[in-house]
Scaffold this active site. Structure first.
Site, PDB file in Angstrom:
ATOM      1  N   HIS A 212       0.779  -1.247   0.000  1.00 38.30           N
ATOM      2  CA  HIS A 212       0.000   0.000   0.000  1.00 38.30           C
ATOM      3  C   HIS A 212       0.809   1.294   0.000  1.00 38.30           C
ATOM      4  CE1 HIS A 212      -0.131  -0.019   4.734  1.00 38.30           C
ATOM      5  NE2 HIS A 212       1.057  -0.312   4.257  1.00 38.30           N
ATOM      6  N   HIS A 213       2.143   1.234   0.103  1.00 42.04           N
ATOM      7  CA  HIS A 213       2.937   2.464   0.159  1.00 42.04           C
ATOM      8  C   HIS A 213       3.427   2.950  -1.208  1.00 42.04           C
ATOM      9  CE1 HIS A 213       2.943   2.556   4.457  1.00 42.04           C
ATOM     10  NE2 HIS A 213       3.620   1.444   4.584  1.00 42.04           N
ATOM     11  N   ALA A 214       3.604   2.056  -2.158  1.00 42.75           N
ATOM     12  CA  ALA A 214       4.217   2.428  -3.432  1.00 42.75           C
ATOM     13  C   ALA A 214       3.444   3.553  -4.113  1.00 42.75           C
ATOM     14  CB  ALA A 214       4.291   1.216  -4.364  1.00 42.75           C
ATOM     15  N   ASP A 254      -0.775   5.252   2.656  1.00 43.37           N
ATOM     16  CA  ASP A 254      -0.603   6.533   1.952  1.00 43.37           C
ATOM     17  C   ASP A 254      -0.645   6.412   0.442  1.00 43.37           C
ATOM     18  OD1 ASP A 254       1.788   5.101   2.163  1.00 43.37           O
ATOM     19  OD2 ASP A 254       3.045   6.898   2.127  1.00 43.37           O
TER      20      ASP A 254
END
Length: 478
Positions: A212-214, A254
């Site tokens: 979920h951060h990429a 994010d």
């Protein structure tokens, strides 16, 4: 009617464990435990060789970034990463157990990363066809290409391929398999025809997903490509109008939030630790734009009771408002008691119960369950297996007369079944619930810095115009 789909295999787990933060064993331990309980037998479809192309990655990520990630020179063993025993630390253990038990493995295990890659090349699509498609998509990709030639070090810094996201051996293969394992689930999900009452609900699982951060052109937090964003984009293209994304990971989701922060169709809800200096440092209440963009920032010590209250008072009402056609759940386990972060004290029972309440409540929409963080591999294998078992025992069409032969008992003395990696649980006395048994040396109690007053503040922020949701929180609750 519900149909269960999972992407899982020995091959996929070995590829997933190329990721350094997996400790070279997180995914393999999970798969071995799923197999020990015969859980895959209860799925309608088991995908064993997932794959996605460069073209698929370009649907979200920038062309120059994808070029860097998918450079064929990275599909080799990298300098400084030449010790095969680190990645293959479970191979000898598996062989010894199989030999001593006269067991013939159901699936082939690979004993070198090169052998893993040769297998991957043998099953993937025609390379020439992929290259042509990729070049066509790349040529029409709307982006500003750099006119300045950068050195390799400058490129690595630009795309954040250093620090927590280093280049590692066979990175392109890892991305195509790991991201593909999420994207392939979309193929089984369809909008019901207008006026059709016979709804076939799909519950799809990829425990190696949830990166979920990429971001569009940068790796972050052990995440190189964002399989969640790519999946949601595919579902939107397929005609799904309303999608809810719920993130239980210790870290703020994010990358997913940024991708859809201007969308009225995608709802993103992220529950995460928000404290000074904690990665990624985003996701405060100030950024909320309910009901579609919602952060639920928490402090140190979050426990099951508090999480359950958040689910009932915030998450479920939000999803009810959005009325989704499909929900995507990121089930990160780095908030579990015993995780290496040691920030929250959620139990396997407690986190699983909350996830299952979402699966059980929103039965008129499809559901995708993805993995995420979790850095105690022995805990994560238990959590992932228990979550999968709960889904299977309630929704599998392969269970006759509503009975399942394999049970995970709640007794604290309940032992993990004998299987190829059983000796890795020896320090826990082979007990499944070792980390949840009061009095056990694995059991820990943290101070919960989340108060009833803070929860009420969150509720007022998220539901400013709904007085019935602003009623006082029971002081004895969380």
């Amino acid at each position: 009617m519900t149909k269960l789909i999972i992407s899982a295999s020995v091959f996929q787990s070995q590829v997933a464990d190329l990721l350094p933060c997996n400790g070279y064993k997180k995914s393999q331990l999970t798969y071995a435990l799923l197999d020990a309980y015969n859980l895959l037998n209860y799925f309608d479809v088991v995908i064993k060789t997932p794959y996605c192309s460069k073209e698929d990655l370009l649907r979200f990520h920038s062309a120059t970034y994808v070029d860097q990630l998918m450079n064929d020179t990275l599909n080799v063993i990298q300098e400084g990463d030449k010790i095969e025993d680190d990645w293959n630390q479970l191979g000898e253990i598996s062989d010894q157990w199989n030999d001593s038990n006269d067991n013939i493995p159901k699936e082939r295990r690979f004993y070198s990363r090169e052998a893993l890659y040769e297998y991957f090349k043998a099953y993937k699509l025609n390379p020439k066809e992929i290259a042509n498609t990729y070049n066509n998509v790349r040529s029409i990709k709307r982006m500003k290409l750099d006119n300045v030639t950068l050195s390799n070090d400058e490129l690595l810094k630009k795309y954040n391929l250093t620090g927590d996201c280093p280049l590692f051996s066979y990175l392109p293969m890892y991305l195509q398999v790991n991201t593909g394992a999420t994207l392939v689930l979309e193929k089984y999900i369809n909008l019901p025809p207008p006026g059709e009452n016979d709804f076939e609900r799909i519950i799809g699982i990829n425990l190696d997903g949830g990166r979920h951060h990429a971001s569009k052109q940068s790796a972050r937090g052990f995440c190189y490509t964002n399989d969640i964003v790519l999946l949601i984009q595919r579902l939107r293209k397929k005609g799904f109008q309303r999608i809810s994304y719920i993130d239980f990971d210790l870290h703020h989701g994010d990358g997913v939030e940024n991708a859809f922060k201007y969308s009225n169709f995608i709802q993103t809800i992220s529950l995460h630790l928000y404290e000074a200096g904690f990665f990624p440092g985003t996701g405060s209440l100030k950024n909320n734009k309910p009901p579609n963009l919602v952060n639920i920032p928490m402090f140190h010590g979050l426990n099951d009771k508090y999480l359950q209250t958040i689910l009932n008072k915030i998450i479920i009402p939000l999803i009810d408002q959005h009325n989704p056609q499909i929900i995507v759940i990121q089930s990160g386990g780095d908030g579990l008691s015993g995780d290496k972060y040691d920030e929250w004290q959620l139990s396997i029972h407690g986190l699983t119960k909350c996830i299952m309440e979402l699966v059980d409540r929103f039965t008129t929409c499809h559901c995708i369950v993805l993995g995420g963080g979790g850095y105690n591999e022995l805990i994560m294998s238990r959590f992932n297996t228990y979550l999968t078992w709960n889904i299977v025992r309630k929704y599998s069409s392969q269970i006759q007369n509503g009975l399942i032969k394999e049970y995970i008992e709640d007794d604290f003395d309940y032992l993990i079944p004998d299987h190829e990696f059983i000796e890795l649980y020896a320090d826990d006395n082979y007990k499944y619930w070792s980390y949840e048994q009061p009095g056990n040396d694995k059991f820990k109690t943290l101070r919960n810095n989340n108060t009833p007053d803070y929860l009420e503040k969150c509720i007022r922020n998220i539901f400013p115009n709904e007085t019935h949701l602003k009623r006082s929180v029971n002081r004895s609750a969380p």
